[in-house]
Scaffold this motif. Sequence first.
Motif, PDB file in Angstrom:
ATOM      1  N   LEU A  18       0.844  -1.235   0.443  1.00  0.00           N
ATOM      2  CA  LEU A  18      -0.173   0.047  -0.376  1.00  0.00           C
ATOM      3  C   LEU A  18       0.717   1.628   0.328  1.00  0.00           C
ATOM      4  CD1 LEU A  18      -3.073  -0.444   2.697  1.00  0.00           C
ATOM      5  CD2 LEU A  18      -2.750  -0.094   0.129  1.00  0.00           C
ATOM      6  N   LEU A  40       2.921   2.084  -3.126  1.00  0.00           N
ATOM      7  CA  LEU A  40       2.167   2.885  -4.136  1.00  0.00           C
ATOM      8  C   LEU A  40       1.650   4.399  -4.154  1.00  0.00           C
ATOM      9  CD1 LEU A  40      -0.577  -1.057  -5.148  1.00  0.00           C
ATOM     10  CD2 LEU A  40       1.306   0.958  -6.391  1.00  0.00           C
ATOM     11  N   ALA A  41       1.146   3.970  -2.835  1.00  0.00           N
ATOM     12  CA  ALA A  41       1.277   5.752  -2.273  1.00  0.00           C
ATOM     13  C   ALA A  41       1.897   6.940  -2.585  1.00  0.00           C
ATOM     14  CB  ALA A  41       0.524   5.886  -0.544  1.00  0.00           C
ATOM     15  N   GLY A  96       1.662   7.411  -6.073  1.00  0.00           N
ATOM     16  CA  GLY A  96       0.773   8.436  -6.653  1.00  0.00           C
ATOM     17  C   GLY A  96       1.370   9.849  -6.476  1.00  0.00           C
ATOM     18  N   LEU A  97       1.635   9.431  -4.594  1.00  0.00           N
ATOM     19  CA  LEU A  97       1.659  10.962  -3.794  1.00  0.00           C
ATOM     20  C   LEU A  97       2.684  12.148  -5.201  1.00  0.00           C
ATOM     21  CD1 LEU A  97       2.482   9.788  -0.254  1.00  0.00           C
ATOM     22  CD2 LEU A  97       0.803  11.967  -1.734  1.00  0.00           C
ATOM     23  N   ALA A 129       3.503  11.384  -8.202  1.00  0.00           N
ATOM     24  CA  ALA A 129       3.604  12.220  -9.463  1.00  0.00           C
ATOM     25  C   ALA A 129       2.209  13.230  -9.116  1.00  0.00           C
ATOM     26  CB  ALA A 129       2.132  10.741 -10.283  1.00  0.00           C
ATOM     27  N   MET A 130       1.647  13.829  -7.971  1.00  0.00           N
ATOM     28  CA  MET A 130       0.794  14.745  -7.902  1.00  0.00           C
ATOM     29  C   MET A 130       0.858  15.968  -8.025  1.00  0.00           C
ATOM     30  SD  MET A 130      -2.021  13.166  -4.389  1.00  0.00           S
ATOM     31  CE  MET A 130      -2.642  11.497  -5.023  1.00  0.00           C
ATOM     32  N   LEU A 151      -7.594   4.674  17.706  1.00  0.00           N
ATOM     33  CA  LEU A 151      -7.697   3.296  16.865  1.00  0.00           C
ATOM     34  C   LEU A 151      -8.908   2.382  18.050  1.00  0.00           C
ATOM     35  CD1 LEU A 151      -4.873   2.643  15.179  1.00  0.00           C
ATOM     36  CD2 LEU A 151      -6.912   2.622  14.030  1.00  0.00           C
ATOM     37  N   LEU A 162     -12.106   3.995  17.292  1.00  0.00           N
ATOM     38  CA  LEU A 162     -12.996   3.832  15.781  1.00  0.00           C
ATOM     39  C   LEU A 162     -13.389   1.734  15.955  1.00  0.00           C
ATOM     40  CD1 LEU A 162     -13.280   4.403  12.934  1.00  0.00           C
ATOM     41  CD2 LEU A 162     -11.188   2.956  12.787  1.00  0.00           C
ATOM     42  N   THR A 165      -1.674   0.378   9.962  1.00  0.00           N
ATOM     43  CA  THR A 165      -1.406   1.479   9.883  1.00  0.00           C
ATOM     44  C   THR A 165      -1.048   3.070  10.679  1.00  0.00           C
ATOM     45  OG1 THR A 165      -3.906   1.741  10.367  1.00  0.00           O
ATOM     46  CG2 THR A 165      -3.214   3.783  11.102  1.00  0.00           C
ATOM     47  N   SER A 171      -1.328   9.275  -9.645  1.00  0.00           N
ATOM     48  CA  SER A 171      -1.388   9.429  -8.681  1.00  0.00           C
ATOM     49  C   SER A 171      -2.789   8.318  -7.967  1.00  0.00           C
ATOM     50  CB  SER A 171      -2.257  11.050  -8.966  1.00  0.00           C
ATOM     51  OG  SER A 171      -2.669  10.831 -10.019  1.00  0.00           O
ATOM     52  N   PHE A 187      -1.965   5.213  -7.901  1.00  0.00           N
ATOM     53  CA  PHE A 187      -2.069   4.496  -7.336  1.00  0.00           C
ATOM     54  C   PHE A 187      -1.985   5.233  -5.276  1.00  0.00           C
ATOM     55  CE2 PHE A 187       0.218   3.366 -11.225  1.00  0.00           C
ATOM     56  CZ  PHE A 187      -0.199   2.328 -11.371  1.00  0.00           C
ATOM     57  N   ALA A 188      -2.329   6.231  -5.250  1.00  0.00           N
ATOM     58  CA  ALA A 188      -2.383   6.435  -4.121  1.00  0.00           C
ATOM     59  C   ALA A 188      -3.678   6.433  -3.768  1.00  0.00           C
ATOM     60  CB  ALA A 188      -1.605   7.832  -4.132  1.00  0.00           C
ATOM     61  N   TYR A 189      -4.501   5.917  -4.816  1.00  0.00           N
ATOM     62  CA  TYR A 189      -6.135   6.079  -3.651  1.00  0.00           C
ATOM     63  C   TYR A 189      -6.437   4.794  -2.724  1.00  0.00           C
ATOM     64  CZ  TYR A 189      -7.089   9.217  -7.108  1.00  0.00           C
ATOM     65  OH  TYR A 189      -7.067  10.407  -8.507  1.00  0.00           O
ATOM     66  N   PRO A 190      -5.590   3.624  -2.968  1.00  0.00           N
ATOM     67  CA  PRO A 190      -6.181   2.550  -2.163  1.00  0.00           C
ATOM     68  C   PRO A 190      -5.515   3.325  -0.526  1.00  0.00           C
ATOM     69  CG  PRO A 190      -5.136   1.733  -3.766  1.00  0.00           C
ATOM     70  CD  PRO A 190      -5.298   3.100  -4.644  1.00  0.00           C
ATOM     71  N   TYR A 191      -5.023   4.414  -0.564  1.00  0.00           N
ATOM     72  CA  TYR A 191      -3.892   4.325   0.637  1.00  0.00           C
ATOM     73  C   TYR A 191      -4.829   4.976   0.709  1.00  0.00           C
ATOM     74  CZ  TYR A 191      -0.691   7.385   3.419  1.00  0.00           C
ATOM     75  OH  TYR A 191      -1.074   8.131   5.166  1.00  0.00           O
ATOM     76  N   VAL A 192      -5.139   6.221   0.351  1.00  0.00           N
ATOM     77  CA  VAL A 192      -5.607   7.991   0.755  1.00  0.00           C
ATOM     78  C   VAL A 192      -7.478   7.033   1.619  1.00  0.00           C
ATOM     79  CG1 VAL A 192      -7.033   9.764  -0.040  1.00  0.00           C
ATOM     80  CG2 VAL A 192      -4.962   9.093  -0.880  1.00  0.00           C
ATOM     81  N   TRP A 250      -7.611   4.559   3.095  1.00  0.00           N
ATOM     82  CA  TRP A 250      -7.074   4.035   4.120  1.00  0.00           C
ATOM     83  C   TRP A 250      -6.742   4.900   5.854  1.00  0.00           C
ATOM     84  CZ3 TRP A 250      -6.663  -1.563   5.890  1.00  0.00           C
ATOM     85  CH2 TRP A 250      -5.629  -1.463   6.931  1.00  0.00           C
ATOM     86  N   MET A 251      -6.617   6.143   4.645  1.00  0.00           N
ATOM     87  CA  MET A 251      -6.112   7.096   5.856  1.00  0.00           C
ATOM     88  C   MET A 251      -7.313   8.043   6.195  1.00  0.00           C
ATOM     89  SD  MET A 251      -3.615  10.002   4.745  1.00  0.00           S
ATOM     90  CE  MET A 251      -4.986  11.502   4.084  1.00  0.00           C
ATOM     91  N   VAL A 301     -10.225   6.181   6.329  1.00  0.00           N
ATOM     92  CA  VAL A 301     -10.333   5.496   7.574  1.00  0.00           C
ATOM     93  C   VAL A 301      -9.491   5.336   8.725  1.00  0.00           C
ATOM     94  CG1 VAL A 301     -11.744   3.169   7.832  1.00  0.00           C
ATOM     95  CG2 VAL A 301     -11.797   4.695   5.157  1.00  0.00           C
ATOM     96  N   PHE A 302      -8.899   5.759   8.928  1.00  0.00           N
ATOM     97  CA  PHE A 302      -8.082   4.670  10.210  1.00  0.00           C
ATOM     98  C   PHE A 302      -6.980   5.978  10.828  1.00  0.00           C
ATOM     99  CE2 PHE A 302      -8.968   0.227   7.980  1.00  0.00           C
ATOM    100  CZ  PHE A 302      -9.763  -0.500   8.921  1.00  0.00           C
ATOM    101  N   ILE A 303      -6.654   6.769   9.685  1.00  0.00           N
ATOM    102  CA  ILE A 303      -5.670   8.031  10.530  1.00  0.00           C
ATOM    103  C   ILE A 303      -7.185   8.640  11.322  1.00  0.00           C
ATOM    104  CG2 ILE A 303      -3.910   9.695  10.558  1.00  0.00           C
ATOM    105  CD1 ILE A 303      -2.523   7.477   9.143  1.00  0.00           C
TER     106      ILE A 303
END
Lengths: 269, 261
Positions: free
Chosen positions: A80, A83-84, A87-88, A90-91, A118, A121, A140, B6, B8-13, B15-16, B18-20
């Motif tokens: 995760l 990939l993040a 993605g980041l 490239a933003m 947590l 939650l 997390t 960008s 590729f970052a969506y699954p993490y976003v 997750w973030m 929901v859990f952060i």
Amino acid sequence: MVNRLKKFFSGTYLGLILVFLYAPILILIVYSFNQSKTLGNWTGFTFDWYTQLFRTPEITDALVVTLSVAAISSIVATVLGTLAAIGLHAMKRRDRMLLENISQLPMVNPDLVTGISLMLLFLFVGLRNGYARLLIAHITFNLPYVIFSVLPKLRQSSDLLYEAALDLGCTPLQAIKKVVIPDIMPGIVSGLIMAFTLSLDDFVISFFAGNGVDNLSMYIYATARRGVNPALSTIIFVPVVTLLLIVNLKSIREERNAELQSKKVGMKR
Amino acid sequence: MRMRRSVFAYPYVVWMAVFILTPMLLILYYAFSNDSGATLENIVQAASWDNLRVLADSVRFALYTTLLCLLLGFPVAYLLSQMKKTTAGLLSVFFIVPMWMNFLLRTYAWKVLLSAFTKILYTESAVLLGMVYNFLPFMILPIYTTLIKLDKSYIEAAADLGANPTKTFLKVILPLSMPGIISGITMVFIPSTTTFAISQLLGGGKTMLYGDLIYMKFITEQSWNTGSALSIILLAFVLVSMAFMKKAERKTSDEGGGRLW
């Protein structure tokens, strides 16, 4: 003479601090081979603590939980997080800064607050399964460490590689897999290792976020009053120290080789 | 059309979010509400005299810990940085490895040792010892990394210009290592303010620190509103101290390390 004296004092000082850092653990490890139940009273050599360790289901269960949570959470966080990071990277700057700042939250937040948030939650949504809770919590808090060890590598590598791969007919996924990932591999690996060790070691977040399923830290906390089987210290420390030494020695050796290399180049000049 | 990376970052976003983010919003929600709606009552309650005294106690402990770590750790970092590079690299690993070893078991080891060989278990000194022991590597590492990057020619220049070793240390080495010292202080002070469990294991419940107070509110008393309010106060305190440290760090690097004293 003065130099030798200086060396002697600095050596002694470093030695004393090392003793301070390692003595408690080493004493526990020695004591795990002692027949007597009390420290400082050596009555004979034994493996009893070890056989007892593997006959205590709470300990073996906690060991399995610790290792499996560490393995699964670090792998999921690495996938995760990598990939993040891609993605980041490239933003647009503004979006990236916002997301990076939020991502830093678990690193900035005291563990205590992360664990409690947590817990709230999980109670709020009614997630009771202790193992799932641990897994989610560990993924997390591992994620930012992976992201922030991959991002610098992405900055070092060139975006043109990815574009070139696309021009040469790769699909985006292929381009990521064949071109981008190999280029940032060192960052991914160090993120994975960091995530794994953090997860192995975690107590505070697991303690609050968990529910009934204990990892080793939680087990130690729960039994500290009664006394923890000293054999546990060997089981925990020997692998962790070995792993860390291997990783660090490898990087030191690489550094030294690089240094030698540059010296050779310098001499040729 | 090309797929944007960008994505590729969506699954993490997700997750973030929901859990952060959601958990943090929940703490805020509990801190600023009760059964009848929005309120500041929890914060007022959490900021009671008794609780603030616990916070002050925690800060005092954290300050002692930070100071002791600095006094013990700086010489270690300095001596390591003076060694041959390969020796230092190898030795420094041994000082840093404890950072990655289960802190609870190491603290427990001290409990066993202290109860077998000394009379200080379940005193404030034992808690302080446990904290210094746990956080010392976090002081050594950043100072060491700053010191090995320090340009040796400055020291030679100081010597050439007639400074004695003490003066060189005070006027050159110490100011130049300030960024490392400050990040060491951050890495020790903040976790030791929020520490939890060390005081329970080594203080035997006699020393109550802020982390233990939050634990008590949530686990023993099950009062989530006050507990959340206490957490918010802690978080605010941590953020303020961090901003303060950041500012100090910027100041030292702006001034190039000179003219600090």
